[in-house]
Design an enzyme around this catalytic site. Structure first.
Site, short mmCIF file in Angstrom:
data_model
loop_
_atom_site.label_atom_id
_atom_site.label_comp_id
_atom_site.label_asym_id
_atom_site.label_seq_id
_atom_site.Cartn_x
_atom_site.Cartn_y
_atom_site.Cartn_z
N ASP A 1 -1.37 -2.42 -3.78
CA ASP A 1 -2.56 -1.74 -3.28
C ASP A 1 -2.33 -1.41 -1.80
OD1 ASP A 1 -5.39 -1.05 -3.01
OD2 ASP A 1 -5.58 -2.98 -1.98
N LEU A 2 -3.11 -0.49 -1.25
CA LEU A 2 -2.96 -0.13 0.16
C LEU A 2 -3.96 -0.86 1.06
CD1 LEU A 2 -2.17 3.71 0.03
CD2 LEU A 2 -0.61 1.82 0.57
N THR B 1 -3.38 2.75 -5.72
CA THR B 1 -4.48 2.78 -4.77
C THR B 1 -5.70 3.54 -5.30
OG1 THR B 1 -5.10 3.50 -2.53
CG2 THR B 1 -3.49 4.86 -3.69
N GLY B 2 -6.84 3.25 -4.72
CA GLY B 2 -8.04 4.01 -5.02
C GLY B 2 -8.07 5.33 -4.26
N ASP C 1 -6.71 -6.84 -3.39
CA ASP C 1 -7.70 -7.61 -2.62
C ASP C 1 -9.14 -7.32 -3.01
OD1 ASP C 1 -8.89 -5.81 0.14
OD2 ASP C 1 -7.53 -4.95 -1.34
N ASN D 1 -11.56 -3.18 -7.33
CA ASN D 1 -10.84 -2.15 -8.08
C ASN D 1 -9.42 -2.59 -8.47
OD1 ASN D 1 -9.93 -2.03 -5.40
ND2 ASN D 1 -9.55 0.17 -5.49
#
Length: 271
Positions: free
Chosen positions: A9-10, A43-44, A220, A223
């Site tokens: 994730d970012l 990522t979202g 984290d 999502n």
């Protein structure tokens, strides 16, 4: 060691609290890749706001955007495993009604080539719009002539997001999937039903012939839930939400702002 797929994730994970990739994180990821492992971003964020990090990490792998609605290879437009799941146009337009809530500063629909907004971006935040500098199109029935990838709802009041999420699920639950992601502007993202990051990560793993047990995923936020559960080894950042930690296989010793991802990878891969 078997070759691993490392899904990262970012915001709140790979990026520090200043939304930057530190030299330590970049060097560590380079060493993981040198060992023969696959590193992919999940990522979202849309690609337009995550491409810079993809380039900074010198990646040449597929990536997941829009919380799983888009899985593609930025360096290969003909990648055979790419997919793009879209939101129904009429459903997307229905969300413009949310602008009646004063806490909502901007509602934007995104497609691969266009960004539709319900008002001028310059008028949304005193501190700067999340879409500042981006060419936009009005988010109205007249201009939206396609099925968008997502609808993003931006609010300056993070505590308002749970209320919005519950409201949207109550009204449109069967027609959409609702996710939240952090970063400089907390965002509520609406995509087509059944969409989540794990779907994209599984797609990438299948392409490389990597077993589920050999997927290492880091996140984290809410999502990241399905991705952390799906991975053979799901790791939540120390700064991650409590609910996500409950389903993880491990938790980093330090936060994203303390190079928690790099620290964990260094130990895990014995770099």
């Amino acid at each position: 060691m078997e070759r691993k797929l490392v899904a990262i994730d970012l915001d709140g994970t790979t990026l520090n609290d200043d939304s930057k990739i530190t030299p330590e994180t970049k060097q560590t990821i380079e060493r993981v890749i040198e060992q023969g492992h696959i590193v992919s971003i999940a990522t979202g964020r849309p690609f337009r706001t995550s491409s810079q990090f993809y380039k900074q990490l010198d990646l040449n792998t597929p990536m997941v955007n829009f919380n799983g609605a888009l899985c593609h290879h930025p360096n290969d437009n003909h990648w055979k495993n790419s997919y793009h799941r879209k939101l129904d146009r009429e459903v997307a337009l229905a969300f413009t009604e949310l602008k009646r809530y004063s806490s909502i500063k901007l509602i934007a629909a995104e497609s691969r080539d266009h960004i539709y907004v319900d008002r001028l971006a310059e008028d949304t935040y005193s501190g700067g719009s999340p879409l500042r500098g981006v060419q936009t199109v009005p988010f109205t029935a007249e201009y939206l002539n396609e099925n968008p990838t997502s609808v993003n709802v931006f609010t300056a009041e993070e505590h308002f997001i749970p209320f919005l999420q519950e409201l949207i699920i109550e009204r449109y639950g069967k027609d959409v999937e609702v996710r939240t992601w952090g970063g400089p502007t907390p965002t509520l993202e609406i995509v087509s039903p059944g969409i989540q990051k794990a779907m994209g990560v599984e797609n990438i793993a299948n392409y490389y012939g990597i077993d589920r047990k050999d997927i290492l995923a880091f996140g984290d936020e809410a999502n990241d839930y399905e991705m952390i559960q799906y991975a053979g080894h799901g790791v939540v950042m120390k700064n991650g939400i409590a609910g996500l930690k409950e389903v993880s296989d491990d938790i980093t010793a330090v936060t994203n702002h303390e190079n928690g991802l790099a620290n964990y990878l260094t130990t895990y891969f014995d770099l």
